[in-house]
Write a protein that holds these residues in place. Sequence first.
Motif, PDB file in Angstrom:
ATOM      1  N   SER A  99      14.798   8.757   0.278  1.00 43.71           N
ATOM      2  CA  SER A  99      14.456  10.160   0.499  1.00 43.71           C
ATOM      3  C   SER A  99      13.041  10.339   1.019  1.00 43.71           C
ATOM      4  N   ASN A 100      12.167   9.389   0.735  1.00 35.78           N
ATOM      5  CA  ASN A 100      10.773   9.517   1.153  1.00 35.78           C
ATOM      6  C   ASN A 100      10.294   8.340   1.993  1.00 35.78           C
ATOM      7  N   LEU A 101      11.232   7.605   2.549  1.00 36.69           N
ATOM      8  CA  LEU A 101      10.896   6.395   3.292  1.00 36.69           C
ATOM      9  C   LEU A 101       9.884   6.670   4.396  1.00 36.69           C
ATOM     10  N   PHE A 102      10.205   7.601   5.304  1.00 34.74           N
ATOM     11  CA  PHE A 102       9.286   7.902   6.399  1.00 34.74           C
ATOM     12  C   PHE A 102       8.428   9.135   6.115  1.00 34.74           C
ATOM     13  N   ALA A 103       8.873   9.991   5.210  1.00 38.13           N
ATOM     14  CA  ALA A 103       8.019  11.111   4.805  1.00 38.13           C
ATOM     15  C   ALA A 103       6.740  10.576   4.160  1.00 38.13           C
ATOM     16  N   ALA A 104       6.833   9.479   3.400  1.00 40.98           N
ATOM     17  CA  ALA A 104       5.641   8.864   2.800  1.00 40.98           C
ATOM     18  C   ALA A 104       4.742   8.276   3.882  1.00 40.98           C
ATOM     19  N   LEU A 105       5.334   7.649   4.872  1.00 42.81           N
ATOM     20  CA  LEU A 105       4.558   7.112   5.991  1.00 42.81           C
ATOM     21  C   LEU A 105       3.814   8.224   6.721  1.00 42.81           C
ATOM     22  N   PHE A 106       4.478   9.361   6.919  1.00 47.44           N
ATOM     23  CA  PHE A 106       3.873  10.474   7.645  1.00 47.44           C
ATOM     24  C   PHE A 106       2.686  11.079   6.883  1.00 47.44           C
ATOM     25  N   ASP A 107       2.606  10.808   5.573  1.00 53.24           N
ATOM     26  CA  ASP A 107       1.470  11.288   4.798  1.00 53.24           C
ATOM     27  C   ASP A 107       0.164  10.596   5.190  1.00 53.24           C
ATOM     28  N   VAL A 108       0.254   9.444   5.855  1.00 54.40           N
ATOM     29  CA  VAL A 108      -0.968   8.714   6.222  1.00 54.40           C
ATOM     30  C   VAL A 108      -1.098   8.506   7.732  1.00 54.40           C
ATOM     31  N   ILE A 109      -0.179   9.093   8.518  1.00 54.87           N
ATOM     32  CA  ILE A 109      -0.209   8.940   9.980  1.00 54.87           C
ATOM     33  C   ILE A 109      -0.138  10.314  10.633  1.00 54.87           C
ATOM     34  N   GLU A 110      -1.021  10.575  11.575  1.00 56.84           N
ATOM     35  CA  GLU A 110      -0.989  11.857  12.262  1.00 56.84           C
ATOM     36  C   GLU A 110       0.172  11.916  13.253  1.00 56.84           C
ATOM     37  N   PRO A 111       0.629  13.120  13.621  1.00 58.51           N
ATOM     38  CA  PRO A 111       1.878  13.277  14.379  1.00 58.51           C
ATOM     39  C   PRO A 111       1.963  12.488  15.672  1.00 58.51           C
ATOM     40  N   ARG A 112       0.886  12.385  16.447  1.00 58.59           N
ATOM     41  CA  ARG A 112       0.975  11.771  17.764  1.00 58.59           C
ATOM     42  C   ARG A 112       1.222  10.266  17.708  1.00 58.59           C
ATOM     43  N   TYR A 113       1.086   9.645  16.522  1.00 61.80           N
ATOM     44  CA  TYR A 113       1.315   8.205  16.386  1.00 61.80           C
ATOM     45  C   TYR A 113       2.554   7.878  15.549  1.00 61.80           C
ATOM     46  N   ARG A 114       3.335   8.888  15.202  1.00 63.25           N
ATOM     47  CA  ARG A 114       4.380   8.661  14.199  1.00 63.25           C
ATOM     48  C   ARG A 114       5.552   7.822  14.697  1.00 63.25           C
TER      49      ARG A 114
ATOM     50  N   TYR B   2      -4.957   9.314   3.435  1.00 61.41           N
ATOM     51  CA  TYR B   2      -4.114  10.513   3.455  1.00 61.41           C
ATOM     52  C   TYR B   2      -4.471  11.430   4.625  1.00 61.41           C
ATOM     53  N   TYR B   3      -3.436  11.904   5.332  1.00 57.88           N
ATOM     54  CA  TYR B   3      -3.617  12.830   6.460  1.00 57.88           C
ATOM     55  C   TYR B   3      -3.119  14.202   6.029  1.00 57.88           C
TER      56      TYR B   3
ATOM     57  N   ALA C 251      -5.132   3.089  15.633  1.00 58.46           N
ATOM     58  CA  ALA C 251      -4.925   4.186  14.688  1.00 58.46           C
ATOM     59  C   ALA C 251      -3.991   3.797  13.556  1.00 58.46           C
ATOM     60  N   ILE C 252      -2.926   3.068  13.880  1.00 57.99           N
ATOM     61  CA  ILE C 252      -1.942   2.699  12.858  1.00 57.99           C
ATOM     62  C   ILE C 252      -2.466   1.602  11.946  1.00 57.99           C
ATOM     63  N   PHE C 253      -3.037   0.551  12.532  1.00 58.86           N
ATOM     64  CA  PHE C 253      -3.448  -0.590  11.720  1.00 58.86           C
ATOM     65  C   PHE C 253      -4.759  -0.363  10.973  1.00 58.86           C
ATOM     66  N   SER C 254      -5.412   0.751  11.237  1.00 57.74           N
ATOM     67  CA  SER C 254      -6.587   1.097  10.430  1.00 57.74           C
ATOM     68  C   SER C 254      -6.189   1.709   9.099  1.00 57.74           C
ATOM     69  N   ARG C 255      -4.919   2.090   8.968  1.00 62.01           N
ATOM     70  CA  ARG C 255      -4.418   2.680   7.720  1.00 62.01           C
ATOM     71  C   ARG C 255      -3.759   1.585   6.877  1.00 62.01           C
ATOM     72  N   LYS C 256      -4.475   1.054   5.925  1.00 64.28           N
ATOM     73  CA  LYS C 256      -3.976  -0.096   5.158  1.00 64.28           C
ATOM     74  C   LYS C 256      -2.758   0.251   4.301  1.00 64.28           C
ATOM     75  N   THR C 257      -2.592   1.516   3.975  1.00 68.06           N
ATOM     76  CA  THR C 257      -1.399   1.925   3.236  1.00 68.06           C
ATOM     77  C   THR C 257      -0.134   1.564   4.006  1.00 68.06           C
ATOM     78  N   VAL C 258      -0.212   1.621   5.331  1.00 71.39           N
ATOM     79  CA  VAL C 258       0.945   1.294   6.177  1.00 71.39           C
ATOM     80  C   VAL C 258       1.411  -0.130   5.928  1.00 71.39           C
ATOM     81  N   TYR C 259       0.467  -1.069   5.715  1.00 72.59           N
ATOM     82  CA  TYR C 259       0.856  -2.461   5.468  1.00 72.59           C
ATOM     83  C   TYR C 259       1.760  -2.565   4.248  1.00 72.59           C
ATOM     84  N   PHE C 260       1.350  -1.898   3.169  1.00 63.81           N
ATOM     85  CA  PHE C 260       2.095  -2.015   1.914  1.00 63.81           C
ATOM     86  C   PHE C 260       3.441  -1.298   1.991  1.00 63.81           C
ATOM     87  N   LEU C 261       3.454  -0.138   2.639  1.00 59.72           N
ATOM     88  CA  LEU C 261       4.726   0.557   2.823  1.00 59.72           C
ATOM     89  C   LEU C 261       5.683  -0.270   3.676  1.00 59.72           C
ATOM     90  N   SER C 262       5.164  -0.932   4.706  1.00 57.81           N
ATOM     91  CA  SER C 262       5.997  -1.719   5.605  1.00 57.81           C
ATOM     92  C   SER C 262       6.546  -2.968   4.922  1.00 57.81           C
TER      93      SER C 262
END
Length: 414
Positions: free
Chosen positions: A331-346, A407-408, A211-222
Amino acid sequence: MKNLKLEYKWRLVLILWVAYFLNQGDRQIFNVVIPLIKEDLQISDVQIGLVATLFTLFYGIMVPVAGFAGDLFRRKWIIFFSLLIFSIGTMFTGFANGIILLVLFRSIATGGGEAFYYPAATSLLGQFHHKTRAMAMSIHQTSLYAGIVASGFIAGYIGENYGWRMAFLSFGIIGVIWAFVVLWGIRDTPMPKEEMNEHEEKPSFMEIIKAIFSRKTVYFLSLAFGCMCFVNVGYLTWMPTFLHEKFNMSLSAAGLHSTLYHFLFAFFGVMIGARISDKLALKRKQIRMEIEILGLLLGAPFIYWIGFANDKLWCYVAMGLFGIFRGIYDSNLFAALFDVIEPRYRASSMGIMLAFAFIIGALAPVILGQIKTIAGLESGFILLAGAYFLGAILVFLGLKLFFKENYYDEDNYN
């Protein structure tokens, strides 16, 4: 009942604020008393940098495990044991008599213990704060600033007057006490039913990874967070020594000034960034990542200025301006991450993102220690400024290439 719920969600912020204050305070003690440790134990700049690098590296290795634990186990107990273990590690650092024990108590015990705090704590905050998420996380983030500033001054004062060992012992004891306040004050809260699947089963390890690695936005944010962390770890490790040596400050003064202006203005930056993003997020989905780009891009020139300012006043001004834009990014470090990850994987996603960041950031202390030996710390600030600029580019690429499809929309799932 509604008022009680409202009261608890902000009481939770307060309890975790103090816990994170201690988490970050324990981290800064070492950086402030570096000159005393070097003199007492007769170790070099590169060896000192190695201790800080191994601390950050071990943190980075353990934090994904912490993230998975935060999605699979009760987060109250994870937070309690994290606080207890890193506080005990801090206490025992005061008994180290050489590089090996510094690595054991500081890098492994303290670093490993600290790794388990943030994913579980932030996931818990996200569960109780929906419309106030960025604000709650930003308030929590201010404890990082306060912890580093206060511990820098206090550790420097204790170190100069009572020895560097007493600084570690004092903070460690306070942390052990607060661990039991956490145990008493936080509810044993499971994931809510609406954040589980239809059968209310906990996700498997492979499901989380997929679920996490299917979201390519996560790579760039990380990776962008890795650039920011490289700067942050390098700055916090060597800035007190930089001021101590360049401007002949006492350790307590260097510990205070190296963090005060930076984090004071970061406080305003983080609150401004949170306010803007929470207000505009419903109308402009990408606003959180846009704010991150702004913070990284505009912060880079002031990092360079810090290293080459020949007057203390201008150095402080540069620290403050760097702090404003660092806060805007935070201010948006993890709030931005949460925009592309559903709650159960956060919690897991935070663990993976933190792993990227701290493994990259772990390189900073030893690299800057080597640069200090060869060309002086001023040259190291060029590298740090470049890392911030690279981070801005990475967030921009993630936003333009993958954010829309990743986007979630949380409102449509509640």
